[in-house]
Design an enzyme around this catalytic site. Structure first.
Site, PDB file in Angstrom:
ATOM      1  N   ASP A  61       1.200  -1.370   0.250  1.00 46.66           N
ATOM      2  CA  ASP A  61       0.286   0.304   0.136  1.00 46.66           C
ATOM      3  C   ASP A  61       0.894   1.220  -0.201  1.00 46.66           C
ATOM      4  O   ASP A  61       1.812   1.248   0.880  1.00 46.66           O
ATOM      5  CB  ASP A  61      -0.895  -0.215   1.324  1.00 46.66           C
ATOM      6  CG  ASP A  61      -1.420   0.620   0.931  1.00 46.66           C
ATOM      7  OD1 ASP A  61      -1.921   1.851   0.951  1.00 46.66           O
ATOM      8  OD2 ASP A  61      -3.570   0.584   1.207  1.00 46.66           O
ATOM      9  N   ILE A  62       0.426   2.368  -0.442  1.00 51.14           N
ATOM     10  CA  ILE A  62       1.283   3.521  -1.182  1.00 51.14           C
ATOM     11  C   ILE A  62       0.783   4.354   0.140  1.00 51.14           C
ATOM     12  O   ILE A  62       2.524   4.864   0.547  1.00 51.14           O
ATOM     13  CB  ILE A  62       1.273   4.121  -2.704  1.00 51.14           C
ATOM     14  CG1 ILE A  62      -0.088   4.515  -2.920  1.00 51.14           C
ATOM     15  CG2 ILE A  62       1.794   3.086  -3.582  1.00 51.14           C
ATOM     16  CD1 ILE A  62      -0.040   4.932  -4.180  1.00 51.14           C
ATOM     17  N   ASN A 117     -12.547  -4.180   1.776  1.00 54.95           N
ATOM     18  CA  ASN A 117     -14.332  -2.748   1.716  1.00 54.95           C
ATOM     19  C   ASN A 117     -14.887  -3.191  -0.181  1.00 54.95           C
ATOM     20  O   ASN A 117     -14.330  -2.931  -0.971  1.00 54.95           O
ATOM     21  CB  ASN A 117     -13.354  -1.890   1.857  1.00 54.95           C
ATOM     22  CG  ASN A 117     -12.615  -1.382   3.178  1.00 54.95           C
ATOM     23  OD1 ASN A 117     -12.969  -1.966   3.990  1.00 54.95           O
ATOM     24  ND2 ASN A 117     -12.047  -0.252   3.262  1.00 54.95           N
ATOM     25  N   GLN A 124     -14.399   2.091   0.761  1.00 51.52           N
ATOM     26  CA  GLN A 124     -13.629   1.595  -0.510  1.00 51.52           C
ATOM     27  C   GLN A 124     -12.324   2.754  -1.228  1.00 51.52           C
ATOM     28  O   GLN A 124     -13.501   3.735  -2.124  1.00 51.52           O
ATOM     29  CB  GLN A 124     -14.341   0.798  -1.304  1.00 51.52           C
ATOM     30  CG  GLN A 124     -13.302  -0.353  -2.324  1.00 51.52           C
ATOM     31  CD  GLN A 124     -14.522  -1.199  -3.287  1.00 51.52           C
ATOM     32  OE1 GLN A 124     -15.848  -0.885  -3.154  1.00 51.52           O
ATOM     33  NE2 GLN A 124     -14.055  -1.684  -3.795  1.00 51.52           N
ATOM     34  N   HIS A 130     -10.101  -5.447  -3.801  1.00 53.22           N
ATOM     35  CA  HIS A 130      -8.522  -6.159  -2.973  1.00 53.22           C
ATOM     36  C   HIS A 130      -8.819  -6.262  -1.790  1.00 53.22           C
ATOM     37  O   HIS A 130      -9.714  -5.492  -0.619  1.00 53.22           O
ATOM     38  CB  HIS A 130      -7.643  -4.681  -3.334  1.00 53.22           C
ATOM     39  CG  HIS A 130      -8.332  -3.411  -3.022  1.00 53.22           C
ATOM     40  ND1 HIS A 130      -8.900  -2.182  -3.037  1.00 53.22           N
ATOM     41  CD2 HIS A 130      -7.767  -2.565  -1.839  1.00 53.22           C
ATOM     42  CE1 HIS A 130      -9.626  -1.176  -2.916  1.00 53.22           C
ATOM     43  NE2 HIS A 130      -8.396  -1.564  -1.665  1.00 53.22           N
ATOM     44  N   PHE A 131      -8.094  -6.863  -1.234  1.00 51.43           N
ATOM     45  CA  PHE A 131      -8.035  -6.945   0.501  1.00 51.43           C
ATOM     46  C   PHE A 131      -6.950  -6.847   0.997  1.00 51.43           C
ATOM     47  O   PHE A 131      -5.865  -6.556   0.800  1.00 51.43           O
ATOM     48  CB  PHE A 131      -7.483  -8.634   1.043  1.00 51.43           C
ATOM     49  CG  PHE A 131      -8.713  -9.435   0.022  1.00 51.43           C
ATOM     50  CD1 PHE A 131     -10.252  -9.887   1.258  1.00 51.43           C
ATOM     51  CD2 PHE A 131      -9.357  -9.572  -1.073  1.00 51.43           C
ATOM     52  CE1 PHE A 131     -10.856 -10.327   0.715  1.00 51.43           C
ATOM     53  CE2 PHE A 131     -10.643 -10.314  -1.383  1.00 51.43           C
ATOM     54  CZ  PHE A 131     -11.044 -10.118  -0.436  1.00 51.43           C
ATOM     55  N   HIS A 132      -6.825  -6.162   2.524  1.00 45.47           N
ATOM     56  CA  HIS A 132      -5.497  -5.320   3.153  1.00 45.47           C
ATOM     57  C   HIS A 132      -5.115  -6.797   3.686  1.00 45.47           C
ATOM     58  O   HIS A 132      -6.047  -6.603   4.386  1.00 45.47           O
ATOM     59  CB  HIS A 132      -5.936  -3.902   4.058  1.00 45.47           C
ATOM     60  CG  HIS A 132      -6.702  -3.248   2.848  1.00 45.47           C
ATOM     61  ND1 HIS A 132      -5.843  -1.974   2.789  1.00 45.47           N
ATOM     62  CD2 HIS A 132      -7.278  -3.361   2.604  1.00 45.47           C
ATOM     63  CE1 HIS A 132      -6.557  -1.219   1.636  1.00 45.47           C
ATOM     64  NE2 HIS A 132      -7.668  -1.879   1.658  1.00 45.47           N
TER      65      HIS A 132
END
Length: 187
Positions: A61-62, A117, A124, A130-132
């Protein structure tokens, strides 16, 4: 992000093509870019890719909540998890445990959240499934409100390029070890 903006996750997926060989235990390692091919500047902003499989891409993640915050996205553009079907759903389910173990080993943090989300009201930000995977270290980062925001933006700092490159490289190395362990486990 708005409806007319190009999808940044699709750009990352396009910059890191899937391996040409069909998925099998002997070719899973081909889904992990080498340090030589994992050039973060293939896309803008930079992407620190850990996995580029047939149906899944994973990258740092940036705007991480903590060090090692990894995103696991479908390769193809799908807006919400309820629309993920078939082989794509199976592949996401296959990679999440391996990537979770990878994050834990690299960060040294065994507690983590997996968050997904669906829709703007559910926080989201990028409308692409996407999953974190978010490590939860013993000491949390200092935040202004004295609480940790789980959903939504919260207080987050940009990922440092040098730190991102080092962290992603270590995650790729550990993920290869996880894949090698699958062969020994004889699924």
């Amino acid at each position: 992000m708005n409806d007319t903006s190009p999808c940044p996750f699709c750009a990352i997926a396009a910059a890191y093509p899937a391996p040409s060989a069909p998925a099998s235990s002997s070719t899973l390692a081909a889904s992990v870019p080498t340090d030589a091919t994992a050039d973060p500047e293939r896309v803008s902003p930079s992407a620190f890719v850990v996995l580029a499989s047939r149906d899944v891409v994973a990258f740092l993640d940036i705007l991480p909540m903590t060090a090692g915050h990894l995103l696991v996205a479908t390769r193809g553009h799908v807006g919400i998890v309820g629309d993920v079907v078939g082989e794509v759903a199976r592949e996401v389910g296959f990679w999440l445990p391996l990537l979770s173990r990878t994050v834990a080993k690299v960060t040294g943090v065994t507690d983590y959240n997996i968050v997904q989300n669906n829709g703007a009201r559910a926080a989201q930000v990028v409308p692409h499934v996407h999953f974190h995977i978010i490590p939860r270290p013993e000491t949390m980062p200092q935040v202004q409100s004295k609480s940790w925001t789980m959903f939504g933006r919260g207080q987050r700092d940009e990922l440092d390029d040098d730190e991102g490159a080092k962290l992603a490289g270590e995650m790729r190395r550990v993920l290869r070890e996880e894949i090698e362990g699958l062969g020994r486990a004889k699924l």
